[in-house]
Scaffold this active site. Structure first.
Site, mmCIF file in Angstrom:
data_model
loop_
_atom_site.group_PDB
_atom_site.id
_atom_site.type_symbol
_atom_site.label_atom_id
_atom_site.label_comp_id
_atom_site.label_asym_id
_atom_site.label_seq_id
_atom_site.Cartn_x
_atom_site.Cartn_y
_atom_site.Cartn_z
ATOM 1 C CB SER A 254 22.039 2.098 -29.545
ATOM 2 O OG SER A 254 20.839 1.526 -29.067
ATOM 3 C CE1 TYR B 29 22.301 5.127 -25.031
ATOM 4 C CE2 TYR B 29 20.468 4.072 -26.166
ATOM 5 C CZ TYR B 29 21.795 4.070 -25.766
ATOM 6 O OH TYR B 29 22.600 3.009 -26.101
#
Length: 256
Positions: free
Chosen positions: A152, A165
């Site tokens: 990501s 995250y």
């Protein structure tokens, strides 16, 4: 939505896609199958996988659905053995299963912290451990194999309330760089794909109201899952001498 174009770019490739029941995983499985790869679909939701497999088969592709929780190492290893028996030696792995649960660290949502660590890190490692031996064998026999880890943009950019995250995705990107150094000489290409904000079910799991409002505000500029799938297919379709080590894909209108 990107139109699927049937060709034989990846004919003869044997692919595995984790998190294949929705989003990037589902789109990638369709794109791989449309280009001639045999695709093993892994995720927890058996009904969604069966529907996807049937759709792929209907359009002339080959798919094999296996309900697997990647956080269970024994189940993942058993799946790897079953896929090898069913299809042959895996030479293309898309490690996509993951979850995004942003929240302020002061809320002490340790349950969400652990879930992200279990799936985004431990689950990813379980898959790596189960399939790398096959990838190495395939690399030796065929001259190329691919390990694609879906990371990501959060691996390197700072987003408020995304600390855990982001840390798990930084792990994915850094792991990928090290694995490339280990496996490249064995003809296994390792790539980290780092999407920006993308339409997927990940957003439906978010409980933090501030993050929900932020993502709603950029809904119209987000990437589509098919955009990421096309990039993964392109990465795996390059000549064996070419390894895209790290690919960042951003929505044009997302500033950071």
């Amino acid at each position: 939505m990107t139109e699927l174009i049937n060709d034989t770019t990846l004919a003869g490739r044997i692919a595995v896609v984790t998190g294949a029941s929705s989003g990037i995983g589902e789109a990638t499985a369709k794109q791989l199958a449309a280009r001639g790869a045999k695709v093993a679909l892994l995720a927890r939701r058996a009904d969604r996988l069966q529907t996807l497999a049937a759709e792929i088969e209907k359009t002339g592709g080959t798919a094999f659905a296996l309900a697997v929780d990647v956080t269970d190492a024994d189940t993942v290893r058993a799946a790897a053995e079953q896929i090898e028996q069913e299809f042959g030696t895996v030479d293309l792995l898309v490690n996509n299963a993951g979850v995004m649960l942003p929240a302020p660290v002061e809320e002490l949502r340790t349950d969400q912290w652990q879930r992200q660590i279990d799936l985004n890190i431990t689950g990813l490692m379980n898959v790596v451990g189960a399939f790398v031996p096959q990838l190495v064998t395939a690399g030796a026999e065929r001259g190329v194999a691919d390990l694609v880890n879906v990371s990501s943009i959060a691996a390197k950019n700072i987003f408020r309330n995304f600390a855990v995250y982001s840390a798990t995705k930084a792990y994915v990107t850094q792991l990928s760089r090290h694995l490339r150094a280990e496996l490249g000489e064995k003809h296994v290409r390792v790539s980290a794909i780092e999407p920006g904000m993308t339409h997927s079910e990940l957003h439906g799991h978010v409980t933090d109201q501030g993050v929900q409002e932020w993502t709603a505000g950029i809904h119209d500029i987000m990437l589509h899952s098919e955009d990421i799938a096309e990039t993964i297919v392109f990465t795996a379709s390059l000549p064996p001498r070419v390894n895209l080590q790290q690919v960042t894909i951003m929505p044009t209108g997302q500033p950071a």
